[in-house]
Motif scaffolding. Sequence first.
Motif, PDB file in Angstrom:
ATOM      1  N   PRO A 226       2.012  15.343  -0.563  1.00  0.00           N
ATOM      2  CA  PRO A 226       2.434  16.711  -0.885  1.00  0.00           C
ATOM      3  C   PRO A 226       1.334  17.575  -1.480  1.00  0.00           C
ATOM      4  N   ASP A 227       0.445  16.972  -2.275  1.00  0.00           N
ATOM      5  CA  ASP A 227      -0.613  17.756  -2.915  1.00  0.00           C
ATOM      6  C   ASP A 227      -1.901  17.767  -2.082  1.00  0.00           C
ATOM      7  N   GLY A 228      -1.816  17.329  -0.847  1.00  0.00           N
ATOM      8  CA  GLY A 228      -2.983  17.379   0.034  1.00  0.00           C
ATOM      9  C   GLY A 228      -3.322  16.011   0.603  1.00  0.00           C
ATOM     10  N   PRO A 229      -4.136  15.976   1.643  1.00  0.00           N
ATOM     11  CA  PRO A 229      -4.497  14.706   2.280  1.00  0.00           C
ATOM     12  C   PRO A 229      -5.391  13.859   1.382  1.00  0.00           C
ATOM     13  N   ARG A 230      -5.224  12.579   1.462  1.00  0.00           N
ATOM     14  CA  ARG A 230      -6.048  11.630   0.737  1.00  0.00           C
ATOM     15  C   ARG A 230      -6.498  10.535   1.692  1.00  0.00           C
ATOM     16  N   VAL A 231      -7.518   9.792   1.273  1.00  0.00           N
ATOM     17  CA  VAL A 231      -8.005   8.659   2.046  1.00  0.00           C
ATOM     18  C   VAL A 231      -7.873   7.413   1.185  1.00  0.00           C
ATOM     19  N   ARG A 232      -7.266   6.376   1.733  1.00  0.00           N
ATOM     20  CA  ARG A 232      -7.073   5.130   0.999  1.00  0.00           C
ATOM     21  C   ARG A 232      -7.599   3.963   1.830  1.00  0.00           C
ATOM     22  N   PRO A 233      -8.299   3.012   1.185  1.00  0.00           N
ATOM     23  CA  PRO A 233      -8.846   1.857   1.906  1.00  0.00           C
ATOM     24  C   PRO A 233      -7.833   0.712   1.989  1.00  0.00           C
ATOM     25  N   TYR A 234      -7.766   0.082   3.161  1.00  0.00           N
ATOM     26  CA  TYR A 234      -6.878  -1.068   3.371  1.00  0.00           C
ATOM     27  C   TYR A 234      -7.622  -2.147   4.144  1.00  0.00           C
ATOM     28  N   SER A 235      -7.640  -3.347   3.587  1.00  0.00           N
ATOM     29  CA  SER A 235      -8.334  -4.459   4.232  1.00  0.00           C
ATOM     30  C   SER A 235      -7.658  -4.828   5.548  1.00  0.00           C
ATOM     31  N   ILE A 236      -8.476  -5.260   6.491  1.00  0.00           N
ATOM     32  CA  ILE A 236      -7.963  -5.711   7.784  1.00  0.00           C
ATOM     33  C   ILE A 236      -7.601  -7.181   7.656  1.00  0.00           C
ATOM     34  N   ALA A 237      -6.342  -7.503   7.877  1.00  0.00           N
ATOM     35  CA  ALA A 237      -5.860  -8.873   7.711  1.00  0.00           C
ATOM     36  C   ALA A 237      -5.924  -9.673   9.004  1.00  0.00           C
ATOM     37  N   SER A 238      -6.114  -9.011  10.129  1.00  0.00           N
ATOM     38  CA  SER A 238      -6.232  -9.709  11.405  1.00  0.00           C
ATOM     39  C   SER A 238      -7.686 -10.083  11.648  1.00  0.00           C
ATOM     40  N   SER A 239      -7.928 -10.870  12.692  1.00  0.00           N
ATOM     41  CA  SER A 239      -9.270 -11.372  12.983  1.00  0.00           C
ATOM     42  C   SER A 239      -9.916 -10.607  14.126  1.00  0.00           C
ATOM     43  N   PRO A 240     -11.242 -10.460  14.086  1.00  0.00           N
ATOM     44  CA  PRO A 240     -11.943  -9.779  15.187  1.00  0.00           C
ATOM     45  C   PRO A 240     -11.713 -10.475  16.524  1.00  0.00           C
ATOM     46  N   GLU A 241     -11.494 -11.793  16.477  1.00  0.00           N
ATOM     47  CA  GLU A 241     -11.284 -12.545  17.713  1.00  0.00           C
ATOM     48  C   GLU A 241      -9.933 -12.245  18.354  1.00  0.00           C
ATOM     49  N   ASP A 242      -9.006 -11.712  17.564  1.00  0.00           N
ATOM     50  CA  ASP A 242      -7.684 -11.388  18.097  1.00  0.00           C
ATOM     51  C   ASP A 242      -7.742 -10.062  18.844  1.00  0.00           C
ATOM     52  N   ALA A 243      -6.938  -9.946  19.854  1.00  0.00           N
ATOM     53  CA  ALA A 243      -6.804  -8.651  20.516  1.00  0.00           C
ATOM     54  C   ALA A 243      -6.022  -7.733  19.575  1.00  0.00           C
ATOM     55  N   GLN A 244      -6.096  -6.434  19.835  1.00  0.00           N
ATOM     56  CA  GLN A 244      -5.287  -5.532  19.030  1.00  0.00           C
ATOM     57  C   GLN A 244      -3.822  -5.938  19.170  1.00  0.00           C
ATOM     58  N   PRO A 245      -2.969  -5.571  18.208  1.00  0.00           N
ATOM     59  CA  PRO A 245      -3.169  -4.558  17.183  1.00  0.00           C
ATOM     60  C   PRO A 245      -3.894  -5.082  15.938  1.00  0.00           C
TER      61      PRO A 245
END
Length: 251
Positions: free
Chosen positions: A61-80
């Motif tokens: 509501p008070d404007g856009p923000r950026v928040r960091p979230y760790s990636i829990a999946s593996s690079p070897e996995d296909a998306q998502p």
Amino acid sequence: MTPDDAQGGASGAGTRAVYEARVERIHEHTSDTRSLFLRLSDGGQFSFIPGQFISIQIALPDGPRVRPYSIASSPEDAQPLEICFNLVTDGPASHYLFGLEVGACLNFTGPFGMFTLDRAPDCETVFIAETAAIAPIRPMIHRATVVRAHPPYRLIHVAPSGGALIYRSEFEAVAQRDRAFVFEPIIAALDPARISNPAALRELVQARYIRGDSNRSRRFFVCGVGKAVLELRDMLRGAGYERRAVQYEQW
């Protein structure tokens, strides 16, 4: 990485490419821990190193923000891509993400972060995580244990209840097929103020890796909330482990 009080706005993306993703699936680990599975809207690929995070643009509501979230999946996995996070009582960003439904779109930049494991370690390695802070360590475990013959690896996962040991069955399965990997869950009440590790964990680390022997060739990857992470880092480095051998990420 999910510090809900992180500062920054949409401008924090800088000149980095902005990816649009759709929520393909939602999984509730517990009543306050959830995973979102994100697929790029354009069908493109996204490369990252185990341990890295993405910065999600959140409309508040008070404007856009950026928040960091760790990636829990593996690079070897296909998306998502999978991000795993807790619902923070006074955290508007986590409430926003908890309110998303399948099909919702969001934008993110990345990957970011130096708390990474690019290849399987060539020495004994100990991974330590607190509750949902297992997220960046999970793909590290996958990357490390893909090597057939490797030094001893151990994962110590601390949580206040058995239900909070997310991915438990997955790590138990890895331990069953890989004799050089040990999964060690610890049920211990966590300090609500997030200022210190459970006494059981501190004592375990001191007894086993400091007082227990003089070996200082191990590597450690520690991820958790607040000053607890810094306490473990300082304790290990103060006992003679090299600075670069004790990698950490504080949420």
